[in-house]
Design a protein around this motif. Structure first.
Motif, mmCIF file in Angstrom:
data_model
loop_
_atom_site.group_PDB
_atom_site.id
_atom_site.type_symbol
_atom_site.label_atom_id
_atom_site.label_comp_id
_atom_site.label_asym_id
_atom_site.label_seq_id
_atom_site.Cartn_x
_atom_site.Cartn_y
_atom_site.Cartn_z
ATOM 1 N N PHE A 55 0.831 -1.210 0.000
ATOM 2 C CA PHE A 55 0.000 0.000 0.000
ATOM 3 C C PHE A 55 0.867 1.263 0.000
ATOM 4 N N MET A 56 1.911 1.258 0.847
ATOM 5 C CA MET A 56 2.802 2.425 0.931
ATOM 6 C C MET A 56 3.509 2.676 -0.399
ATOM 7 N N LYS A 57 3.755 1.576 -1.128
ATOM 8 C CA LYS A 57 4.515 1.704 -2.369
ATOM 9 C C LYS A 57 3.624 2.024 -3.575
ATOM 10 N N MET A 58 2.319 2.207 -3.335
ATOM 11 C CA MET A 58 1.412 2.532 -4.450
ATOM 12 C C MET A 58 1.584 3.969 -4.937
ATOM 13 N N ASN A 59 2.032 4.846 -4.032
ATOM 14 C CA ASN A 59 2.230 6.240 -4.427
ATOM 15 C C ASN A 59 3.516 6.356 -5.246
ATOM 16 N N THR A 60 3.426 7.069 -6.379
ATOM 17 C CA THR A 60 4.598 7.281 -7.233
ATOM 18 C C THR A 60 4.739 8.783 -7.475
ATOM 19 N N LEU A 61 5.886 9.187 -8.023
ATOM 20 C CA LEU A 61 6.087 10.607 -8.341
ATOM 21 C C LEU A 61 5.038 11.086 -9.340
ATOM 22 N N GLN A 62 4.738 10.226 -10.332
ATOM 23 C CA GLN A 62 3.751 10.603 -11.361
ATOM 24 C C GLN A 62 2.371 10.832 -10.718
ATOM 25 N N LYS A 63 1.972 9.914 -9.827
ATOM 26 C CA LYS A 63 0.667 10.060 -9.154
ATOM 27 C C LYS A 63 0.654 11.307 -8.267
ATOM 28 N N LEU A 64 1.802 11.595 -7.654
ATOM 29 C CA LEU A 64 1.912 12.779 -6.801
ATOM 30 C C LEU A 64 1.713 14.051 -7.641
ATOM 31 N N TYR A 65 2.368 14.069 -8.794
ATOM 32 C CA TYR A 65 2.238 15.217 -9.705
ATOM 33 C C TYR A 65 0.788 15.365 -10.187
ATOM 34 N N ASP A 66 0.206 14.244 -10.627
ATOM 35 C CA ASP A 66 -1.171 14.278 -11.153
ATOM 36 C C ASP A 66 -2.158 14.763 -10.090
ATOM 37 N N CYS A 67 -1.982 14.288 -8.864
ATOM 38 C CA CYS A 67 -2.970 14.645 -7.828
ATOM 39 C C CYS A 67 -2.845 16.127 -7.459
ATOM 40 N N LEU A 68 -1.642 16.651 -7.513
ATOM 41 C CA LEU A 68 -1.454 18.067 -7.214
ATOM 42 C C LEU A 68 -1.970 18.942 -8.360
ATOM 43 N N LEU A 69 -1.729 18.465 -9.572
ATOM 44 C CA LEU A 69 -2.194 19.195 -10.759
ATOM 45 C C LEU A 69 -3.722 19.269 -10.790
ATOM 46 N N ASN A 70 -4.370 18.106 -10.570
ATOM 47 C CA ASN A 70 -5.837 18.027 -10.685
ATOM 48 C C ASN A 70 -6.561 18.260 -9.358
ATOM 49 N N GLU A 71 -5.785 18.416 -8.283
ATOM 50 C CA GLU A 71 -6.339 18.551 -6.928
ATOM 51 C C GLU A 71 -7.342 17.438 -6.635
ATOM 52 N N SER A 72 -6.910 16.253 -6.992
ATOM 53 C CA SER A 72 -7.762 15.069 -6.848
ATOM 54 C C SER A 72 -6.855 13.834 -6.886
ATOM 55 N N PRO A 73 -7.179 12.717 -6.224
ATOM 56 C CA PRO A 73 -8.348 12.514 -5.366
ATOM 57 C C PRO A 73 -8.234 13.242 -4.016
ATOM 58 N N GLN A 74 -9.390 13.776 -3.594
ATOM 59 C CA GLN A 74 -9.477 14.469 -2.318
ATOM 60 C C GLN A 74 -10.021 13.545 -1.236
ATOM 61 N N ILE A 75 -9.593 13.798 -0.032
ATOM 62 C CA ILE A 75 -10.087 13.015 1.108
ATOM 63 C C ILE A 75 -11.192 13.823 1.790
ATOM 64 N N ASP A 76 -12.319 13.190 1.976
ATOM 65 C CA ASP A 76 -13.420 13.865 2.663
ATOM 66 C C ASP A 76 -13.850 13.074 3.884
ATOM 67 N N VAL A 77 -14.172 13.794 4.929
ATOM 68 C CA VAL A 77 -14.677 13.175 6.156
ATOM 69 C C VAL A 77 -15.938 13.944 6.521
ATOM 70 N N THR A 78 -17.022 13.229 6.815
ATOM 71 C CA THR A 78 -18.278 13.935 7.129
ATOM 72 C C THR A 78 -18.096 14.778 8.401
ATOM 73 N N LYS A 79 -18.863 15.852 8.503
ATOM 74 C CA LYS A 79 -18.731 16.803 9.609
ATOM 75 C C LYS A 79 -18.893 16.099 10.960
ATOM 76 N N ASP A 80 -19.864 15.215 11.032
ATOM 77 C CA ASP A 80 -20.161 14.499 12.272
ATOM 78 C C ASP A 80 -18.952 13.666 12.728
ATOM 79 N N ILE A 81 -18.391 12.875 11.791
ATOM 80 C CA ILE A 81 -17.241 12.018 12.100
ATOM 81 C C ILE A 81 -16.016 12.889 12.420
ATOM 82 N N GLN A 82 -15.833 13.951 11.623
ATOM 83 C CA GLN A 82 -14.679 14.848 11.812
ATOM 84 C C GLN A 82 -14.677 15.432 13.234
#
Length: 311
Positions: free
Chosen positions: A269-296
């Motif tokens: 799982f830790m090794k699933m993140n790559t430089l390319q995925k890091l770049y893509d997620c920053l570029l597209n601002e996605s995938p985002q992590i969301d937590v419902t207000k109640d749980i948060q």
């Protein structure tokens, strides 16, 4: 796109978007090198709590990014790969855990940070391997405790404190993959090597260790013995930072039961993140992590208690 080019583009995007990159010690070296901060779960939680960035890119696994989101509900928290989960967190499904907690009323619930936001919301106080001892010791001795999800860490804390805790039966695949047989054979081959281990490892592995501690603790221990030789029983990703901090130390990863490419224990799982995925997620601002207000709101309380006790 070449690695250097990708790194430059990530740096530029980071400045542009006022983003911070937080990475765990188990990430691939290229990600550790570009991160603003590399640490263990406690250090990462502390950094997430104090950042003034608008965007947090969490190069780690899902529960870590969730923790950052709980601490920063108004910020964007990105995870390069949404599938980067955690075998330990998955060993504690929220519904089953809720039933377990309800069936043992009057217990103080301590959960290790390696669990989902929903499990944290059922918790009185969160801990990490760096501070679990301190946190359990802060609870009155006559107060019964539920400790979840890691039974190995729980057993270790029970031995250290003499406290009897009710343990949830969860574990981390990586830390249970060490082969005792191979470890002893390796130690015979390198008798002057000290074994250092993470408390998520099984009891029989911990019995062989000269030092037991969190990833940050293990690095500090090696720093205090710069000419030492060590067999390191945790996820092999830590060796990169350890060697960088202590170039004179000799480091050997503890052997895993299965014969994989590095013959050490790696978290897929830790090794699933790559430089390319890091770049893509920053570029597209996605995938985002969301937590419902109640749980948060519910999960924030035990995390803040932990941060307060860890100052």
């Amino acid at each position: 796109m070449g690695r250097m080019n990708l790194k430059k583009k990530i740096e530029a995007l980071k400045k542009d978007k006022n983003a911070v990159i937080l990475a765990h010690y188990y990430q691939i070296p290229e990600i550790q090198e570009i991160a603003d901060y590399v640490g263990d779960s406690l250090g990462l939680s502390q950094r997430a709590a104090e950042t003034d960035a608008d965007i947090i890119v969490f190069a780690g696994v899902h529960f870590m990014a969730e923790t950052a989101k709980i601490l920063n509900p108004s910020k964007k928290v990105l995870l390069p790969d949404l599938d980067a989960g955690c075998s330990l967190a998955e060993s504690c499904p929220p519904d089953a855990f809720e039933a377990f907690v309800k069936s043992h009323p009057n217990h103080t619930v301590v959960t290790y940070v390696n669990c989902s936001a929903k499990v944290k919301a059922l918790t009185d106080i969160v801990c990490t391997s760096s501070n679990a001892l301190k946190i359990v010791e802060s609870i009155p001795e006559d107060q019964p405790i539920i400790f979840a999800p890691d039974r190995n860490l729980g057993k270790y804390i029970m031995q250290k404190t003499g406290r009897d805790m009710l343990l949830w039966d969860g574990s981390c695949l990586v830390h249970e993959a060490f082969s005792m047989e191979k470890l002893l054979a390796l130690h015979r081959e390198y008798p002057d090597c000290k074994i250092i281990a993470h408390p998520e490892s099984e009891e029989h592995i911990l019995k062989t260790a000269t030092y037991i501690g969190s990833t940050a603790g293990m690095i500090e221990y090696v720093k205090s013995h710069p000419k030492g030789k060590f067999i390191v029983a945790t996820e092999a990703g830590i060796l990169h930072k350890m060697q960088e901090e202590v170039p004179t130390a000799e480091l050997i990863p503890a052997p895993a039961k299965e014969d994989n490419t590095c013959a050490c224990s790696e978290c897929a799982f830790m090794k699933m993140n790559t430089l390319q995925k890091l770049y893509d997620c920053l570029l597209n601002e996605s995938p985002q992590i969301d937590v419902t207000k109640d749980i948060q709101e519910k999960a924030l309380v035990p995390i803040e208690r932990m941060l307060e006790l860890s100052k």
